[in-house]
Write an enzyme that holds these catalytic residues in place. Structure first.
Site, PDB file in Angstrom:
ATOM      1  N   ARG A  12     -46.670  -1.477   5.620  1.00 21.72           N
ATOM      2  CA  ARG A  12     -46.246  -2.224   6.813  1.00 21.72           C
ATOM      3  C   ARG A  12     -44.734  -2.404   6.900  1.00 21.72           C
ATOM      4  O   ARG A  12     -44.180  -2.315   7.980  1.00 21.72           O
ATOM      5  CB  ARG A  12     -47.003  -3.549   6.929  1.00 21.72           C
ATOM      6  N   THR A  13     -44.077  -2.640   5.790  1.00 15.35           N
ATOM      7  CA  THR A  13     -42.640  -2.921   5.879  1.00 15.35           C
ATOM      8  C   THR A  13     -41.881  -1.676   6.355  1.00 15.35           C
ATOM      9  O   THR A  13     -41.024  -1.753   7.235  1.00 15.35           O
ATOM     10  CB  THR A  13     -42.107  -3.419   4.526  1.00 15.35           C
ATOM     11  N   LYS A  73     -35.870  15.331  -9.421  1.00 10.52           N
ATOM     12  CA  LYS A  73     -35.115  16.329 -10.205  1.00 10.52           C
ATOM     13  C   LYS A  73     -34.063  15.633 -11.056  1.00 10.52           C
ATOM     14  O   LYS A  73     -33.175  16.279 -11.613  1.00 10.52           O
ATOM     15  CB  LYS A  73     -34.429  17.322  -9.270  1.00 10.52           C
ATOM     16  N   ARG A 132     -36.036  -0.532  -0.405  1.00 12.74           N
ATOM     17  CA  ARG A 132     -37.019  -1.192  -1.271  1.00 12.74           C
ATOM     18  C   ARG A 132     -36.954  -0.534  -2.632  1.00 12.74           C
ATOM     19  O   ARG A 132     -36.951   0.697  -2.735  1.00 12.74           O
ATOM     20  CB  ARG A 132     -38.430  -1.058  -0.692  1.00 12.74           C
ATOM     21  N   HIS A 153     -37.269 -10.837  -0.541  1.00 10.81           N
ATOM     22  CA  HIS A 153     -37.810 -10.022   0.553  1.00 10.81           C
ATOM     23  C   HIS A 153     -37.466 -10.775   1.837  1.00 10.81           C
ATOM     24  O   HIS A 153     -38.322 -11.360   2.483  1.00 10.81           O
ATOM     25  CB  HIS A 153     -39.325  -9.882   0.366  1.00 10.81           C
TER      26      HIS A 153
HETATM   27  C1  NCD Z   1     -45.206  -7.793   0.034  1.00 15.50           C
HETATM   28  C2  NCD Z   1     -44.214  -7.050  -0.808  1.00 15.50           C
HETATM   29  O1  NCD Z   1     -44.243  -5.826  -0.891  1.00 15.50           O
HETATM   30  O2  NCD Z   1     -43.391  -7.710  -1.367  1.00 15.50           O
HETATM   31  N1  NCD Z   1     -45.790  -7.065   1.038  1.00 15.50           N
HETATM   32  C3  NCD Z   1     -45.098  -6.823   2.176  1.00 15.50           C
HETATM   33  O3  NCD Z   1     -43.923  -6.528   2.197  1.00 15.50           O
HETATM   34  N2  NCD Z   1     -45.788  -6.972   3.316  1.00 15.50           N
HETATM   35  C4  NCD Z   1     -46.152  -8.583  -0.739  1.00 15.50           C
HETATM   36  C5  NCD Z   1     -47.026  -7.875  -1.712  1.00 15.50           C
HETATM   37  O4  NCD Z   1     -46.880  -6.700  -2.009  1.00 15.50           O
HETATM   38  O5  NCD Z   1     -47.893  -8.569  -2.225  1.00 15.50           O
END
Ligand code: NCD
Length: 314
Positions: free
Chosen positions: A54-55, A82, A104, A132
């Site tokens: 989703r992110t 690599k 991320r 986050h």
């Molecule tokens: C979260 C994350 O990746 O930090 N999910 C997200 O971004 N929607 C929470 C999780 O992974 O539990």
């Protein structure tokens, strides 16, 4: 604002500004053609070194609705395999002309490192257990709209339940909710709390049944099994019995209370009810609002003062 790496860096004024801007973006998203030219000729690159559904899609959708060009980098198919270093990867991608990196990574602090290597803006889309920030902003936006609290969260009681220890969502959300005035209670066994909560603006309880009938927002966290290297709970079944949202507990929520989860959910573990059947669940709205909030963030970082967000779509 040049970067969005943590809620602390954003500050409460920045948070309020982004929440107001998200209202404009939500209005754009309700149009038949949800697209404006605000970030035309800007390039946004998503760099995901850790899994995400989703992110990543939310940021890419947000960038496209503002007419930015997007590039997506997945570590699985890149030269990282690599042996290319993080720094070389960033410098290579940056050399193609990048205005913002959305990052991320499984290690805390990587967004700060990257911002030392490039002139582009850096948005933290989750760094290890650390932060986050866009999740926290979209969660504040969801609470603010669902409970109709545009002025702030004074007097509101929010419980955050579960695996706080491994949760970057909890770390960002505690500061964001608290800065808007909410009272926060963490609900977890000792083993799923950070070693020290010194300085955190929270109360702690170890029994969800002590507070479930009093909270305005019940925020459930995912058990982060991929980050656990030892048995921190006796069994998942026991965890559900003690901390899960079961039908019996859902019945005890106040009628106006919201149920939230950042996703992905572990059904039958922390969520032992079907959220579709909970009148207070705003889990789908969190996802929808995520696009508006990320549009607000990208526009705040990259938009020029003259690019009017409310203008007719192209
Ligand atoms: C979260 C994350 O990746 O930090 N999910 C997200 O971004 N929607 C929470 C999780 O992974 O539990």
């Amino acid at each position: 604002m040049k970067h969005l790496r943590s809620i602390d860096e954003l500050g409460v004024d920045g948070l309020r500004r982004l929440l107001d801007l998200s209202d404009h973006m939500a209005e754009i998203n309700r149009r038949p053609v949800p697209k404006v030219p605000a970030l035309r000729n800007k390039t946004v690159v998503s760099l995901f070194f850790e899994d995400s559904t989703r992110t990543r899609l939310s940021f890419e959708t947000a960038a496209k609705r503002l007419s930015a060009d997007t590039m997506s980098f997945s570590v699985g198919t890149s030269s990282v395999n690599k042996g290319e270093s993080l720094r070389d990867t960033i410098e290579t991608v940056a050399a193609m002309g990048v205005d913002a990196f959305v990052v991320r990574h499984k290690s805390s602090g990587v967004p700060w490192q990257i911002s030392r290597w490039t002139e582009a803006s850096v948005v933290n889309a989750g760094d290890g257990w650390h932060e986050h920030p866009t999740q926290a902003i979209l969660d504040c936006y969801t609470v603010r709209t669902a409970l109709n609290r545009p002025e702030g969260f004074d007097g509101m009681h929010i419980a955050i339940v579960g695996d706080i220890k491994h949760s970057r969502v909890a770390r960002s959300n505690v500061w964001a909710f608290a800065s808007l005035g909410a009272r926060i209670t963490l609900v977890a066994p000792h083993t799923l709390l950070p070693p020290s909560l010194e300085g955190w603006p929270v109360d702690v309880v170890h029994n969800i049944d002590d507070i479930i009938d009093r909270v305005d927002v019940l925020y459930m966290l995912r058990m982060q099994r991929e980050r656990m290297h030892e048995a921190l709970v006796p069994s998942l079944r026991e965890y559900t019995a003690q901390f899960g949202l079961t039908p019996g507990r859902a019945d005890r929520l106040q009628s106006h209370a919201l149920v939230m989860h950042p996703g992905p959910m572990n059904r039958g573990v922390e969520m032992a009810v079907d959220p579709g059947e909970l009148p207070g669940s705003v889990i789908t709205q969190q996802v929808t609002n995520g696009v508006s909030v990320r549009m607000a963030v990208l526009f705040d970082l990259l938009g020029s003062g003259s690019a009017l967000v409310g203008e007719a779509s192209s």
